[in-house]
Design a protein around this motif. Structure first.
Motif, PDB file in Angstrom:
ATOM      1  N   LYS A  44       0.840  -1.190   0.000  1.00  0.00           N
ATOM      2  CA  LYS A  44       0.000   0.000   0.000  1.00  0.00           C
ATOM      3  C   LYS A  44       0.878   1.243   0.000  1.00  0.00           C
ATOM      4  O   LYS A  44       1.966   1.252   0.548  1.00  0.00           O
ATOM      5  N   ALA A  45       0.380   2.272  -0.632  1.00  0.00           N
ATOM      6  CA  ALA A  45       1.114   3.528  -0.695  1.00  0.00           C
ATOM      7  C   ALA A  45       1.086   4.202   0.664  1.00  0.00           C
ATOM      8  O   ALA A  45       0.057   4.269   1.326  1.00  0.00           O
ATOM      9  N   GLY A  46       2.227   4.725   1.041  1.00  0.00           N
ATOM     10  CA  GLY A  46       2.333   5.433   2.310  1.00  0.00           C
ATOM     11  C   GLY A  46       2.209   6.934   2.117  1.00  0.00           C
ATOM     12  O   GLY A  46       1.887   7.432   1.032  1.00  0.00           O
ATOM     13  N   THR A  47       2.495   7.661   3.172  1.00  0.00           N
ATOM     14  CA  THR A  47       2.383   9.117   3.141  1.00  0.00           C
ATOM     15  C   THR A  47       3.348   9.742   2.142  1.00  0.00           C
ATOM     16  O   THR A  47       2.988  10.671   1.416  1.00  0.00           O
ATOM     17  N   LEU A  90       2.982  12.178  -5.213  1.00  0.00           N
ATOM     18  CA  LEU A  90       1.939  12.271  -6.239  1.00  0.00           C
ATOM     19  C   LEU A  90       1.365  13.678  -6.295  1.00  0.00           C
ATOM     20  O   LEU A  90       1.166  14.236  -7.379  1.00  0.00           O
ATOM     21  N   ALA A  91       1.106  14.271  -5.149  1.00  0.00           N
ATOM     22  CA  ALA A  91       0.574  15.635  -5.109  1.00  0.00           C
ATOM     23  C   ALA A  91       1.581  16.630  -5.674  1.00  0.00           C
ATOM     24  O   ALA A  91       1.208  17.551  -6.408  1.00  0.00           O
TER      25      ALA A  91
END
Length: 53
Positions: free
Chosen positions: A8-11, A17-18
């Protein structure tokens, strides 16, 4: 880690991505504004096709 589990993608991944998506969004918005404004600007300045480029 087993092969049947998905990572899963973390912080950090979401922040990255942002950081990549924000400039892309701003460039596309800028291009849209320019695309919509050029006819009005060229009519107001009475510019020919050669002068627009």
């Amino acid at each position: 880690m087993q092969t049947d589990q998905l990572a899963k993608a973390g912080t950090k991944e979401w922040i990255a991505l942002a950081v990549l998506a924000l400039p892309t969004l701003l460039v596309s918005m800028d291009a849209t504004v320019i695309y919509l404004a050029v006819p009005s600007i060229s009519a107001a300045l009475k510019a020919t096709t050669g002068r627009l480029s």
